[in-house]
Design a protein around this motif. Structure first.
Motif, PDB file in Angstrom:
ATOM      1  N   HIS A  34       0.890  -1.168   0.009  1.00 10.69           N
ATOM      2  CA  HIS A  34      -0.041  -0.084  -0.054  1.00 10.69           C
ATOM      3  C   HIS A  34       0.872   1.410  -0.049  1.00 10.69           C
ATOM      4  CE1 HIS A  34      -3.418   2.583   0.624  1.00 10.69           C
ATOM      5  NE2 HIS A  34      -2.772   3.084   1.473  1.00 10.69           N
ATOM      6  N   VAL A  38       0.766   4.281  -2.639  1.00 10.05           N
ATOM      7  CA  VAL A  38       0.331   5.805  -2.557  1.00 10.05           C
ATOM      8  C   VAL A  38       1.584   6.185  -3.020  1.00 10.05           C
ATOM      9  CG1 VAL A  38       0.461   7.356  -0.754  1.00 10.05           C
ATOM     10  CG2 VAL A  38      -0.962   5.070  -0.534  1.00 10.05           C
ATOM     11  N   ASP A  41       1.387   6.803  -6.628  1.00 16.30           N
ATOM     12  CA  ASP A  41       0.144   7.713  -7.282  1.00 16.30           C
ATOM     13  C   ASP A  41       0.718   8.987  -7.358  1.00 16.30           C
ATOM     14  OD1 ASP A  41      -2.239   6.240  -8.064  1.00 16.30           O
ATOM     15  OD2 ASP A  41      -2.668   5.865  -5.900  1.00 16.30           O
ATOM     16  N   TYR A  44       3.584  12.312 -11.439  1.00 20.67           N
ATOM     17  CA  TYR A  44       2.825  12.793 -12.604  1.00 20.67           C
ATOM     18  C   TYR A  44       2.946  12.324 -13.932  1.00 20.67           C
ATOM     19  CZ  TYR A  44       1.735  16.391  -9.224  1.00 20.67           C
ATOM     20  OH  TYR A  44       1.329  17.474  -8.116  1.00 20.67           O
ATOM     21  N   CYS A  46       5.653  12.646 -16.148  1.00 24.36           N
ATOM     22  CA  CYS A  46       5.881  13.780 -16.824  1.00 24.36           C
ATOM     23  C   CYS A  46       6.268  13.557 -18.419  1.00 24.36           C
ATOM     24  CB  CYS A  46       7.126  14.545 -16.381  1.00 24.36           C
ATOM     25  SG  CYS A  46       6.880  14.985 -14.570  1.00 24.36           S
ATOM     26  N   TYR A  47       6.180  14.546 -19.143  1.00 25.39           N
ATOM     27  CA  TYR A  47       6.566  14.305 -20.401  1.00 25.39           C
ATOM     28  C   TYR A  47       7.874  14.877 -20.437  1.00 25.39           C
ATOM     29  CZ  TYR A  47       6.964  15.104 -25.484  1.00 25.39           C
ATOM     30  OH  TYR A  47       7.555  14.934 -26.804  1.00 25.39           O
ATOM     31  N   ASP A  48       8.579  13.600 -21.234  1.00 28.91           N
ATOM     32  CA  ASP A  48      10.255  13.649 -21.191  1.00 28.91           C
ATOM     33  C   ASP A  48      10.745  14.054 -19.965  1.00 28.91           C
ATOM     34  OD1 ASP A  48      12.809  13.881 -22.418  1.00 28.91           O
ATOM     35  OD2 ASP A  48      12.623  15.774 -23.208  1.00 28.91           O
ATOM     36  N   ALA A  49      10.499  13.090 -19.087  1.00 28.45           N
ATOM     37  CA  ALA A  49      10.665  13.405 -17.700  1.00 28.45           C
ATOM     38  C   ALA A  49      12.010  13.805 -17.209  1.00 28.45           C
ATOM     39  CB  ALA A  49      10.290  12.185 -16.870  1.00 28.45           C
ATOM     40  N   PRO A  50      12.062  14.641 -16.367  1.00 27.67           N
ATOM     41  CA  PRO A  50      13.412  15.255 -16.051  1.00 27.67           C
ATOM     42  C   PRO A  50      13.953  13.930 -15.106  1.00 27.67           C
ATOM     43  CG  PRO A  50      11.767  16.842 -15.559  1.00 27.67           C
ATOM     44  CD  PRO A  50      11.028  15.589 -16.116  1.00 27.67           C
ATOM     45  N   VAL A 105       9.890  16.672 -10.301  1.00 26.39           N
ATOM     46  CA  VAL A 105       8.931  18.187 -10.712  1.00 26.39           C
ATOM     47  C   VAL A 105       8.469  18.285  -9.140  1.00 26.39           C
ATOM     48  CG1 VAL A 105       8.722  18.108 -12.918  1.00 26.39           C
ATOM     49  CG2 VAL A 105       6.870  17.220 -11.701  1.00 26.39           C
ATOM     50  N   ARG A 106       7.999  17.080  -8.497  1.00 33.04           N
ATOM     51  CA  ARG A 106       7.571  17.406  -7.172  1.00 33.04           C
ATOM     52  C   ARG A 106       8.482  17.681  -6.271  1.00 33.04           C
ATOM     53  NH1 ARG A 106       1.796  14.114  -6.573  1.00 33.04           N
ATOM     54  NH2 ARG A 106       1.660  15.709  -5.119  1.00 33.04           N
ATOM     55  N   THR A 108      10.409  20.172  -6.995  1.00 31.56           N
ATOM     56  CA  THR A 108      10.299  21.683  -7.392  1.00 31.56           C
ATOM     57  C   THR A 108       9.053  22.125  -6.712  1.00 31.56           C
ATOM     58  OG1 THR A 108      11.069  20.967  -9.776  1.00 31.56           O
ATOM     59  CG2 THR A 108      10.317  23.204  -9.290  1.00 31.56           C
ATOM     60  N   ALA A 109       7.915  21.219  -6.747  1.00 31.74           N
ATOM     61  CA  ALA A 109       6.702  21.907  -6.269  1.00 31.74           C
ATOM     62  C   ALA A 109       6.464  22.030  -4.846  1.00 31.74           C
ATOM     63  CB  ALA A 109       5.520  20.997  -6.843  1.00 31.74           C
TER      64      ALA A 109
ATOM     65  N   ALA B  68      -6.250   7.832  -5.956  1.00 28.48           N
ATOM     66  CA  ALA B  68      -5.036   7.557  -5.122  1.00 28.48           C
ATOM     67  C   ALA B  68      -5.488   7.428  -3.589  1.00 28.48           C
ATOM     68  CB  ALA B  68      -4.482   8.818  -5.333  1.00 28.48           C
ATOM     69  N   ASP B  69      -4.452   6.447  -3.102  1.00 24.94           N
ATOM     70  CA  ASP B  69      -4.444   6.362  -1.689  1.00 24.94           C
ATOM     71  C   ASP B  69      -5.892   5.721  -1.367  1.00 24.94           C
ATOM     72  OD1 ASP B  69      -3.667   6.109   0.937  1.00 24.94           O
ATOM     73  OD2 ASP B  69      -3.475   8.031   1.376  1.00 24.94           O
ATOM     74  N   ILE B 348       5.799  23.762 -12.620  1.00 23.89           N
ATOM     75  CA  ILE B 348       6.848  22.905 -12.263  1.00 23.89           C
ATOM     76  C   ILE B 348       7.626  22.024 -13.198  1.00 23.89           C
ATOM     77  CG2 ILE B 348       5.701  22.770  -9.977  1.00 23.89           C
ATOM     78  CD1 ILE B 348       4.676  20.050 -10.724  1.00 23.89           C
ATOM     79  N   CYS B 350       6.412  19.816 -15.545  1.00 27.08           N
ATOM     80  CA  CYS B 350       6.104  18.359 -15.739  1.00 27.08           C
ATOM     81  C   CYS B 350       5.903  17.995 -17.010  1.00 27.08           C
ATOM     82  CB  CYS B 350       4.916  17.654 -14.909  1.00 27.08           C
ATOM     83  SG  CYS B 350       3.287  18.537 -15.174  1.00 27.08           S
ATOM     84  N   GLY B 351       5.316  18.912 -17.941  1.00 25.72           N
ATOM     85  CA  GLY B 351       5.181  18.821 -19.340  1.00 25.72           C
ATOM     86  C   GLY B 351       3.754  18.112 -19.741  1.00 25.72           C
ATOM     87  N   ARG B 352       2.872  17.804 -18.631  1.00 29.73           N
ATOM     88  CA  ARG B 352       1.568  17.396 -18.925  1.00 29.73           C
ATOM     89  C   ARG B 352       1.031  18.147 -20.088  1.00 29.73           C
ATOM     90  NH1 ARG B 352      -0.408  14.163 -13.788  1.00 29.73           N
ATOM     91  NH2 ARG B 352      -2.206  15.025 -14.253  1.00 29.73           N
ATOM     92  N   ALA B 355       2.169  17.459 -23.253  1.00 29.63           N
ATOM     93  CA  ALA B 355       1.760  15.972 -23.782  1.00 29.63           C
ATOM     94  C   ALA B 355       0.479  15.982 -24.398  1.00 29.63           C
ATOM     95  CB  ALA B 355       2.174  15.185 -22.970  1.00 29.63           C
ATOM     96  N   ARG B 371      12.863  23.183 -21.001  1.00 33.09           N
ATOM     97  CA  ARG B 371      11.588  22.727 -20.381  1.00 33.09           C
ATOM     98  C   ARG B 371      10.869  24.059 -19.978  1.00 33.09           C
ATOM     99  NH1 ARG B 371      11.218  17.260 -19.726  1.00 33.09           N
ATOM    100  NH2 ARG B 371       9.211  17.555 -18.514  1.00 33.09           N
TER     101      ARG B 371
END
Lengths: 444, 434
Positions: A34, A38, A41, A44, A46-50, A105-106, A108-109, B68-69, B348, B350-352, B355, B371
Motif C-alpha cells: 500500500h 500511495v 500515485d 505525474y 511527466c513528458y520527457d521526464a526530468p 518536478v514534485r 520543485t513543487a 489515489a490512496d 513545475i 512536468c510537461g503534462r 503532452a 523545459r
C-alpha cells in the motif's frame, strides 16, 4: 557486557548485538504494497521526464512507476532491469537526492519528490522475490569476452554480453565478486547480503564464468587476454588510496576508510568489529560519510569528519551530510590534516584551517588538535595497476565513445575509466554501453 | 453566522443536509446517531408492502472505485429495500420523529404498482407522524426485476399514476425520487409534476458494474462467481446528477418544482453547487458510509462560512442562482475568445500540458530545451485541456481576450457583442439577426 562508548582505544564490542542490529538495519526499509501504491500515485507521468534525464542509466521511471500503480511491480522491475541490471542495488545506494529525485518536478513543487529509489527497490525486489530471471540469452555467437573486475561495471557489461549471446569470463582479483557493492558502501544500505544475492541472480542469465583470485598483472596480462579472447573490458576500479600527506600518517590507528568499510561489510559478527573511542575521518565524499557514520553506529563516542573545503564543495550530498549529523557525527569544514601525533599509535590529529584564496585552497596557519585513537583516510582512491600501453586521461584510463580505450579490442568502464561520476549507477551505464559497442564490433 | 435553517415543502429542518434513503437510515439506532451528529433530516430506508420482508444476498453488497490512496470515488450496491418487518420500521419511525420533532423524517416507499397496495401502506405511514414520503422509483437492481423501483421510474405514465394515488391517499408532501437510468430526465420529472408531486429528488443510483475479477471473470461485487448490475453512487456520479438536476430546474414544464439533490454530495461545496442549481435540500449517503456521520460537521461549518463570506443570510439567498446560467450549447457566446496562459513562476515543468496538447489537441504549447512551456496563441483554441491536466491549481488559466484585440489564431477582431450559433453564418439553419 558491551564495552561502551567510553572504552579507550580501538576495541570491539562497544555496543550489544541488539543495539548493533538496530543501528545497522535497512536505512530505507522496503515499501509495503500500500505504501508503494500511495507513493506511485504521486508520480505525474511527466513528458520527457526530468528524472529519466537525470538517471545515468536512463531508466524509464514514469513507466515503471505507472506499472507499479497498475498492480504489476514485476513488469515495473523488468522496465528497470532492461536499462540497469543492477537496479536492485542502485535502488539502495544511488544518491537519488542528487539524481532522479532531485530532478523530480514534485521536488520543485513541494520539496517532496516522488520516492523513486524506494519504488525502484519495490519493483526490483518483486522480480527477485520470484526467484526468476526475466531475461533470456540470444543464440550463441561463439565469441568470448574477458571482463576484468566483477564490480558493477564488469557485471553490467558481462550480463549484457551474455544476453546478446556471447560467452563471458570475468577475472576478479578478490575472492568474492561484487566490487564496491560487496566491499564498499555502508552496511545499512545493503542489508541481508544483498550484493551477493544480486550477483547470483544476475548470473542466472547463463554464459558468465567468474574466476576469483585472478588479478590483472598478477595472474595474467592484458596481452594474455587479448590473445585468448575476442574482446576485453577493463573494470578494475580504483584500488589505490590517496595519502594524507601529513606527518606521522604511518602511525598505528591510521587506516584507509575503504579497508575499514570492507572489513565491516565482510564481518559476520559486528560485535567483533573494533572501532576507536575518538574517530576522525579525513575527506568529504561518500566514503568519508560511510566510514564516519558506521564508526558512530559501532559505538565510537566521538566521530568527526574533517573536510578541507566548505560545505558546498563537499562530494557527499546534503542528504548524506544530514544523515551523518542525525547519527551524531560532527562534520568540520575548511580543515586539512597537517600532522598525526602520538607515540607509536595515533593520539591526536592536528588540522589546519583553510581558506579559499581566489579559487586556491590555502592554509591559514591556525591549527587545532582533535583527540583521535583512530583516523580514517577517505580523500579519494586512485587507479593502480593500469596495464601498460593503455593511454591514460589524467589519472584514469582514457576512453572515447562507449568505453573504447586506446588499445584495439579493449574497452574500459566504471571508476577506472575517465569521465562520469564514480557511482554504481554510472558504472552500470558504462558497462552496459561498452557491451553494446563490443557486440557491434564483434558482429561486424 | 448564516442561518442554515431549511424549509422544504413546509418541512423544516435545522440544515439542508439530509441522509438519503439507504443503509444509514435503515433503523432507529442509526437514525438517532445521525440526529445526534447533527444531520438535518433523514429519508428512512425504503419500506415495502406488508408481508414477508425482502431478502438480501449473503455475500458482498458493495463494489468500489478508488482514486489515489484508496480514496473511495464511487460505490455501487446490490442491496434491496429494507429487509426488516414493516411493523418494526413504522414503530421506530414514530418513536424517532417524536423524539426529534425539529428534524425532517421522510419515509421512502416502494410497493407494487397497484392502487390497493399504496392505499394500504399510506395511512400506516401517516400514523407515524413522519413529515412526508419519498417514492422510490429509482432502485435499479433487484426490485426493478419485480416491476418496482426503476421499472416504474423508467415509464413516465406509471410515475404519474402512482404519484396521483399517493397524493389522493396521503396528506403530507410527496417527493418522487427519480432514476437516472433513462435517456432524458425531464420526462419522468414532468410526469411526477403532472401526478401532483410536491417535489422530485434525484438522482437514484446508476446501473453499473464496478469491476471484473480477472482470475474468476466474475463481475464485482461477486456473489459466488456471479454478479448483477448494482447502483452506482458517490463522488463519481456528481456531474451526472448535477446535470439532471439542472435540466429539471430549467425545463419550462417543471421550473419551480422543488428538488432535493442527491448524487455524490461529499463536502459543503458539493452541497452549495447542487443548491445553486435549484436544490432546496441535499441528500447524502456515500460520504456518510465512507467517513461516518461526523462529516456533517464539515458540511454545516463549510456552507455557513461560505454563506457568511458571500453575504447570504439564508439558504434561499442562493438556491437556484446558477439555474439561469445553464443554457443550450447553441446559446453560448461564440464571440467569447480566451487563450491559455501559463504562469511560469508556478510551473513545475512536468510537461503534462505539452503532452496533452501536442498528442491529443491543437499543438498549441511549445517546449524549449530547458523545459519552458509556453502557449502558442496562434494555435490555442482555449479548450482548457491543459488546465485540466496541470497538477498545479492556478498555474494555467484561461484569459479572456478583450474586445478589439485580434485573435492571432483566426486573425479576427474580438467582438464585444454576444453572438451565438443560431445566427452564425456557418449554420444552415441560421436566422438573420433581427
Amino acid at each position: 557486557m558491551a564495552q561502551g562508548q567510553m572504552a579507550p582505544g580501538i576495541v570491539a564490542g562497544r555496543l550489544s548485538s541488539d543495539e548493533l542490529a538496530s543501528n545497522f538495519a535497512d536505512l530505507h526499509p522496503a515499501f509495503a504494497p500500500h505504501e508503494a501504491a500511495v507513493a506511485a500515485d504521486r508520480c505525474y507521468f511527466c513528458y520527457d521526464a526530468p528524472c529519466v534525464t537525470a538517471c545515468p542509466t536512463d531508466i524509464d521511471i514514469p513507466l515503471f512507476i505507472r506499472q507499479i500503480q497498475t498492480g504489476q511491480p514485476e513488469a515495473a522491475g523488468r522496465t528497470i532491469l532492461e536499462q540497469n541490471i543492477l537496479g536492485g542495488m542502485c535502488a539502495r545506494v544511488c544518491p537519488t537526492e542528487t539524481l532522479c529525485e532531485e530532478a523530480c518536478v514534485r521536488e520543485t513543487a513541494e520539496g517532496k519528490p516522488v520516492e523513486i529509489g524506494r519504488l525502484q527497490r519495490y519493483a526490483t525486489d518483486s522480480v527477485m522475490a520470484k526467484n526468476g530471471h526475466p531475461f533470456e540469452r540470444a543464440e550463441p555467437t561463439g565469441k568470448t569476452v574477458a571482463v576484468v573486475g566483477a564490480g558493477p561495471a564488469g557485471l553490467a557489461c558481462a550480463h549484457r554480453l551474455a544476453m546478446l549471446g556471447h560467452d563471458v569470463v570475468i577475472h576478479e582479483a578478490r575472492e568474492k565478486s561484487g566490487g564496491l557493492n560487496e566491499f564498499g558502501i555502508a552496511a545499512y544500505k545493503s542489508t541481508d547480503n544483498f550484493a551477493q544475492a544480486e550477483v547470483d541472480w544476475l548470473l542466472r542469465i547463463g554464459g558468465i564464468t567468474i574466476k576469483t583470485g585472478s588479478a590483472l598483472g598478477r595472474e595474467f596480462t592484458l596481452d594474455d587476454l587479448r590473445d585468448q579472447y575476442d574482446a576485453v573490458f577493463l573494470s578494475i576500479g580504483l584500488t589505490g588510496v590517496n595519502a594524507l600527506r601529513a606527518e606521522g600518517e604511518d602511525k598505528d590507528g591510521v587506516r584507509n576508510a575503504v579497508d575499514f568499510i570492507a572489513e565491516l561489510r565482510q564481518a559476520s559478527d559486528l560485535t567483533k568489529m573494533p572501532v576507536g573511542r575518538n574517530v576522525v575521518v579525513i575527506g568529504g565524499g561518500m566514503t568519508a560519510i560511510d566510514a564516519g557514520v558506521q564508526a558512530k553506529l559501532l559505538g565510537a563516542e566521538n566521530v568527526t569528519i574533517a573536510y578541507r573545503r566548505d560545505r558546498e564543495a563537499m562530494g557527499a550530498s546534503r542528504f548524506e551530510q544530514d544523515l551523518a549529523a542525525s547519527k551524531g557525527v560532527r562534520i568540520l569544514f575548511n580543515l586539512q590534516p597537517v600532522a598525526v601525533h602520538g607515540n607509536g599509535a595515533v593520539r591526536e590529529i592536528e588540522l589546519e584551517y583553510t581558506t579559499n584564496d581566489n579559487g586556491t585552497l590555502v592554509g591559514t596557519g591556525e591549527t587545532i588538535r582533535l583527540a583521535a585513537d583512530q583516523v580514517f583516510k577517505a580523500i579519494g582512491q586512485s587507479l593502480e595497476g593500469a596495464p601498460e600501453g593503455v593511454k591514460l586521461d589524467g589519472r584514469k584510463i582514457a576512453v572515447t565513445g562507449p568505453g573504447r580505450t586506446s588499445v584495439p579490442g579493449v574497452w574500459a568502464g566504471g571508476d577506472c575509466a575517465a569521465g562520469g561520476d564514480d557511482l554504481t549507477v554510472t558504472a552500470v551505464a558504462e558497462g552496459r554501453d561498452a557491451a553494446m559497442d563490443i557486440h557491434a564490433s564483434l558482429s561486424a | 453566522m448564516a442561518d442554515l435553517k431549511t424549509n422544504f415543502l413546509g418541512i423544516e429542518s435545522p440544515n439542508p443536509f439530509w441522509l438519503a434513503s439507504a443503509p444509514p437510515t435503515d433503523k432507529e439506532y442509526n437514525v438517532r446517531r445521525a440526529f445526534e451528529a447533527g444531520w438535518g433530516g433523514v429519508v428512512w430506508k425504503t419500506l415495502g408492502a406488508e408481508g414477508p420482508p425482502v431478502v438480501n444476498v449473503n455475500g458482498p453488497r458493495y463494489g468500489a472505485i478508488y482514486g489515489a490512496d484508496r480514496r473511495l470515488l464511487g460505490l455501487n450496491n446490490i442491496e434491496l429495500i429494507t429487509d426488516r418487518p414493516l411493523e418494526v420500521n413504522l414503530e421506530e419511525i414514530a418513536r424517532v420523529k417524536s423524539d426529534y420533532p425539529d428534524r425532517a423524517v421522510i419515509v421512502s416507499l416502494m410497493v407494487p404498482c397497484e392502487e390497493a397496495e399504496w392505499k394500504a401502506i399510506l395511512p400506516r405511514v401517516a400514523e407515524t407522524g413522519a413529515d412526508g414520503i419519498e417514492l422510490n422509483f429509482g432502485c435499479p437492481h433487484g426490485m426493478s426485476e419485480r416491476g418496482m423501483g426503476a421499472a416504474v421510474g423508467q415509464v413516465p405514465e406509471y410515475i404519474e399514476m402512482v404519484t396521483r394515488w399517493c397524493k389522493e391517499n396521503y396528506d403530507k408532501p410527496v417527493i418522487v425520487k427519480l432514476t437516472p437510468n433513462i435517456t432524458d430526465i425531464r420526462y419522468p420529472a414532468r410526469a411526477a409534476k403532472n401526478g401532483g408531486a410536491d417535489a422530485v429528488s434525484l438522482i437514484n443510483t446508476i446501473s453499473s458494474i464496478t469491476g471484473v475479477d480477472l482470475d474468476t471473470f466474475s463481475p464485482e461485487p461477486s456473489i459466488d462467481g456471479k454478479g448483477s448490475h448494482g447502483g452506482y453512487c458517490g463522488p463519481a456520479v456528481k456531474p451526472i446528477a448535477m446535470n439532471m438536476v439542472a435540466e429539471i430546474a430549467r425545463d419550462p414544464e417543471t421550473r419551480g418544482l422543488p428538488i432535493s439533490g442527491i448524487g455524490g454530495v461529499t463536502t459543503w461545496r458539493d452541497a452549495a453547487e447542487f443548491m445553486s442549481l435549484g436544490c432546496g435540500t441535499v441528500q447524502v449517503c456515500t460520504a456518510a458510509m465512507t467517513y461516518g456521520f461526523r462529516v456533517v460537521e464539515e458540511m454545516k461549518a463549510g456552507l455557513s462560512k461560505w454563506m457568511d463570506d458571500k453575504g447570504y443570510a439564508s439558504i434561499d439567498d442562493f438556491v437556484g442562482r446558477a439555474v439561469p446560467n445553464v443554457t443550450d450549447w447553441q446559446y453560448l457566446n461564440l464571440n467569447y475568445v480566451a487563450k491559455a496562459k501559463i504562469d511560469q513562476d508556478q510551473c513545475i515543468k512536468c510537461g503534462r500540458c505539452y503532452a496533452a496538447c501536442e498528442d491529443t489537441s491543437h499543438q498549441a504549447i511549445s517546449m524549449s530545451d530547458d523545459r519552458v512551456f509556453e502557449v502558442i496563441d496562434e494555435e490555442c483554441v482555449a479548450c482548457n485541456l491543459c488546465v485540466d491536466v496541470c497538477p498545479i491549481e492556478g498555474c494555467i488559466s484561461m484569459v479572456p481576450m478583450k474586445p478589439g484585440e485580434v485573435d492571432p489564431r483566426t486573425g479576427k477582431v474580438v467582438e464585444a457583442e454576444y453572438a451565438n450559433w443560431t445566427t452564425h453564418p456557418n449554420n444552415p439553419m441560421a436566422k438573420a439577426a433581427e
